[in-house]
Design a protein around this motif. Structure first.
Motif, mmCIF file in Angstrom:
data_model
loop_
_atom_site.group_PDB
_atom_site.id
_atom_site.type_symbol
_atom_site.label_atom_id
_atom_site.label_comp_id
_atom_site.label_asym_id
_atom_site.label_seq_id
_atom_site.Cartn_x
_atom_site.Cartn_y
_atom_site.Cartn_z
ATOM 1 N N THR A 108 0.830 -1.206 0.000
ATOM 2 C CA THR A 108 0.000 0.000 0.000
ATOM 3 C C THR A 108 0.858 1.247 0.000
ATOM 4 O O THR A 108 0.625 2.190 -0.766
ATOM 5 C CB THR A 108 -0.930 -0.004 1.228
ATOM 6 O OG1 THR A 108 -1.772 -1.166 1.174
ATOM 7 C CG2 THR A 108 -1.795 1.241 1.266
ATOM 8 N N GLU A 109 1.864 1.276 0.875
ATOM 9 C CA GLU A 109 2.741 2.441 0.914
ATOM 10 C C GLU A 109 3.543 2.563 -0.375
ATOM 11 O O GLU A 109 3.786 3.677 -0.865
ATOM 12 C CB GLU A 109 3.693 2.358 2.109
ATOM 13 C CG GLU A 109 4.567 3.599 2.255
ATOM 14 C CD GLU A 109 5.405 3.574 3.511
ATOM 15 O OE1 GLU A 109 4.901 4.019 4.565
ATOM 16 O OE2 GLU A 109 6.557 3.098 3.445
ATOM 17 N N ASN A 112 1.292 4.139 -2.917
ATOM 18 C CA ASN A 112 1.093 5.538 -2.549
ATOM 19 C C ASN A 112 2.342 6.377 -2.802
ATOM 20 O O ASN A 112 2.242 7.562 -3.117
ATOM 21 C CB ASN A 112 0.681 5.645 -1.076
ATOM 22 C CG ASN A 112 -0.814 5.518 -0.882
ATOM 23 O OD1 ASN A 112 -1.544 6.493 -0.953
ATOM 24 N ND2 ASN A 112 -1.278 4.296 -0.643
ATOM 25 N N SER A 115 2.020 7.369 -6.375
ATOM 26 C CA SER A 115 0.911 8.290 -6.628
ATOM 27 C C SER A 115 1.180 9.667 -6.023
ATOM 28 O O SER A 115 0.848 10.691 -6.626
ATOM 29 C CB SER A 115 -0.405 7.717 -6.084
ATOM 30 O OG SER A 115 -0.414 7.666 -4.673
ATOM 31 N N TYR A 116 1.797 9.721 -4.838
ATOM 32 C CA TYR A 116 2.101 11.011 -4.232
ATOM 33 C C TYR A 116 3.258 11.719 -4.930
ATOM 34 O O TYR A 116 3.304 12.947 -4.981
ATOM 35 C CB TYR A 116 2.380 10.846 -2.739
ATOM 36 C CG TYR A 116 1.123 10.941 -1.908
ATOM 37 C CD1 TYR A 116 0.695 12.158 -1.387
ATOM 38 C CD2 TYR A 116 0.331 9.816 -1.687
ATOM 39 C CE1 TYR A 116 -0.467 12.246 -0.652
ATOM 40 C CE2 TYR A 116 -0.839 9.898 -0.951
ATOM 41 C CZ TYR A 116 -1.238 11.115 -0.431
ATOM 42 O OH TYR A 116 -2.405 11.206 0.282
ATOM 43 N N SER A 148 -6.081 -0.948 -2.363
ATOM 44 C CA SER A 148 -4.802 -0.241 -2.315
ATOM 45 C C SER A 148 -4.336 0.227 -3.686
ATOM 46 O O SER A 148 -3.465 1.101 -3.781
ATOM 47 C CB SER A 148 -3.725 -1.140 -1.703
ATOM 48 O OG SER A 148 -4.011 -1.416 -0.353
ATOM 49 N N ASN A 149 -4.902 -0.358 -4.733
ATOM 50 C CA ASN A 149 -4.546 0.072 -6.081
ATOM 51 C C ASN A 149 -5.731 0.738 -6.784
ATOM 52 O O ASN A 149 -5.759 0.849 -8.005
ATOM 53 C CB ASN A 149 -4.042 -1.111 -6.918
ATOM 54 C CG ASN A 149 -3.172 -0.671 -8.080
ATOM 55 O OD1 ASN A 149 -2.496 0.350 -8.016
ATOM 56 N ND2 ASN A 149 -3.182 -1.449 -9.151
ATOM 57 N N PRO A 152 -5.684 5.221 -4.047
ATOM 58 C CA PRO A 152 -4.646 6.224 -4.316
ATOM 59 C C PRO A 152 -4.825 6.924 -5.659
ATOM 60 O O PRO A 152 -4.574 8.130 -5.782
ATOM 61 C CB PRO A 152 -3.349 5.418 -4.281
ATOM 62 C CG PRO A 152 -3.660 4.256 -3.388
ATOM 63 C CD PRO A 152 -5.089 3.911 -3.708
ATOM 64 N N TRP A 153 -5.285 6.193 -6.669
ATOM 65 C CA TRP A 153 -5.459 6.782 -7.993
ATOM 66 C C TRP A 153 -6.731 7.620 -8.055
ATOM 67 O O TRP A 153 -6.777 8.631 -8.767
ATOM 68 C CB TRP A 153 -5.454 5.681 -9.048
ATOM 69 C CG TRP A 153 -4.228 4.840 -8.940
ATOM 70 C CD1 TRP A 153 -4.154 3.522 -8.599
ATOM 71 C CD2 TRP A 153 -2.873 5.280 -9.119
ATOM 72 N NE1 TRP A 153 -2.848 3.102 -8.561
ATOM 73 C CE2 TRP A 153 -2.037 4.156 -8.878
ATOM 74 C CE3 TRP A 153 -2.283 6.499 -9.473
ATOM 75 C CZ2 TRP A 153 -0.643 4.233 -8.979
ATOM 76 C CZ3 TRP A 153 -0.899 6.575 -9.557
ATOM 77 C CH2 TRP A 153 -0.102 5.454 -9.318
ATOM 78 N N PHE A 272 8.536 11.246 -1.225
ATOM 79 C CA PHE A 272 7.201 11.011 -0.679
ATOM 80 C C PHE A 272 7.169 11.449 0.782
ATOM 81 O O PHE A 272 6.451 12.366 1.169
ATOM 82 C CB PHE A 272 6.868 9.524 -0.842
ATOM 83 C CG PHE A 272 5.631 9.057 -0.133
ATOM 84 C CD1 PHE A 272 4.504 9.846 -0.042
ATOM 85 C CD2 PHE A 272 5.587 7.788 0.429
ATOM 86 C CE1 PHE A 272 3.352 9.400 0.606
ATOM 87 C CE2 PHE A 272 4.447 7.326 1.072
ATOM 88 C CZ PHE A 272 3.343 8.142 1.168
#
Length: 431
Positions: A108-109, A112, A115-116, A148-149, A152-153, A272
């Motif tokens: 998950t991180e 992210n 994405s971040y 988790s996918n 974030p998007w 990040f």
């Protein structure tokens, strides 16, 4: 290639010694509700072999120190152990460079992080234009994703004005690739999709999606949380730009995951998390950042967990990932046939052991998955129930939740028989 006719297993792929493997996992000898433990929830969290448990305990007892900040003996030993684990992970997925392996908290991180970084680039705060999004740009995922996918998007698109698009799922639990060229266009900035579904067990083909992304200049992220632990994965052969996976699904500890990224891309990504260890220099007027992977590993990392992950990689490598894949393929074939005998049971996803892994979700007509799980638990059988962080998949197949059995290197056909017997008892209990 020589093939063994009886099972289809290539002759050069060894068969796993289930008894020897099970002896390595202390937890498998315990009992639950007076019954032998039947652990069929490895898709959520795998169990740890004694080798991993002992290595983590030994590190904590004799080498514990922070990394990269000391010249004393313990600090040097800790740093060598931490970076040694990074090297093992890089080799395990055939990464071109050890510096392309970023340790994170989990998959998950890792997702992210990408994405971040794209959000920061989109706000004009550093990074390469390839990461910047705005109105008119598009992000492509699939209906098969773990939350988790997805989330974030969704957030990235909300914050940048970009549009989120997705591949659908066929009735047989496969990705519908017919609209690949229409979904992935010159407006697409990134395609992020799952390698193996955590709920359907589907192993998705990657070549067509990656090829189309390359044609339009889009980046590609692969969620390999369920594939890296269960089959040979080669990032160079996959030709993706980023790949996320996690330690606790591959015989390792919780609290550590991996983002693999192309070195050229990591070098131009904005950070990040920020703080100690990820900097070049810091003044009151501003800061510069370290080169990857340190740039993305702010603060004290999960050192003991990295040691455990490195030993888990050693363990799986010694088994041979081809053997792991075939073991689960054969278990899936056995389980699919056995589950078909249970009245009122409907399998979600592929019903043949081709292009799928050892994760099988199902619905029992008229019986809520929570009830199924409780009866199975009374028999010592541990399965997962719920939406499995894949609500869109449940909606696609018209169920609020599902029961999931997931297998691993220590799973046996006897345990699948125990699952089926427990389901038959469930049917009797609930009529």
């Amino acid at each position: 290639m020589t093939v063994t006719p009886a099972s289809g297993r290539p002759a050069d792929v060894p068969e796993l010694d289930s008894a020897a493997i099970r002896a390595d996992f202390p937890i498998l000898s315990r009992r639950v509700n007076g019954r032998p433990l039947v652990y069929l929830d490895s898709g959520n969290t795998s169990q740890k072999p004694r080798q991993v448990i002992d290595a983590m305990a030994e590190f904590a007892a004799t080498h514990n120190a922070n990394i990269a900040r000391a010249v004393h003996t313990l600090g040097t030993e800790a740093t060598e152990a931490f970076e040694g684990a990074r090297g093992k992970v890089a080799a395990f997925v055939n990464a071109p460079s050890v510096d392309e392996v970023v340790f994170t908290k989990n998959s998950t991180e890792a997702i992210n992080l990408v994405s971040y970084a794209m959000l920061a680039a989109s706000l004009g705060r550093g990074g390469d234009p390839r990461f910047a999004l705005g109105p008119g740009d598009e992000v492509v995922i699939t209906e098969m994703e773990h939350h988790s996918n997805i989330v974030p998007w969704q957030l990235l698109c909300e914050r940048t004005g970009a549009t989120l698009k997705w591949f659908g799922i066929t009735d047989t639990g496969r990705l519908d690739l017919d609209a690949t060229e229409e979904l992935i266009t010159e407006r697409t900035k990134i395609v992020s999709f799952v390698h193996m579904s955590n709920i359907l067990g589907t192993i998705n083909p990657t070549a067509r999606i990656v090829r189309r992304a390359r044609e339009v200049g889009a980046l590609v992220l692969l969620d390999a949380s369920q594939s890296v632990p269960h089959l040979p994965v080669d990032v160079s052969a996959l030709d993706v730009d980023f790949m996320a996976f996690t330690g606790h699904k591959m015989c390792g500890p919780t609290g550590i995951g991996v983002l693999w990224g192309r070195g050229e891309l990591l070098s131009v990504m904005p950070p990040f998390l920020s703080g100690g260890s990820m900097i070049g220099t810091v003044t009151m007027e501003g800061s510069t950042y370290a080169a990857p992977p340190a740039r993305f590993e702010a603060g004290t990392p999960p050192i003991t967990e990295a040691v455990g992950l490195g030993v888990a990689v050693d363990y799986l490598s010694a088994l041979d990932m081809r053997a792991v894949q075939w073991h689960e393929k054969e278990l899936a074939g056995y389980a699919l046939a056995a589950l078909e005998t249970v009245p009122g049971l409907t399998i979600l996803g592929p019903r043949v052991p081709i292009g799928r892994g050892g994760t099988i979700s199902f619905d029992m007509e008229g019986i809520h998955p929570h009830d199924v799980g409780q009866v199975l638990d009374s028999e010592g059988v541990q399965v997962r129930v719920g939406h499995h962080c894949a609500k869109p998949v449940c909606a696609r197949f018209g169920v609020p939740a599902a029961t999931r059995a997931s297998f691993y290197v220590y799973t046996t056909t006897d345990e699948i028989d125990a699952l089926v017997a427990g389901l038959e008892k469930t049917r009797k209990v609930f009529g």
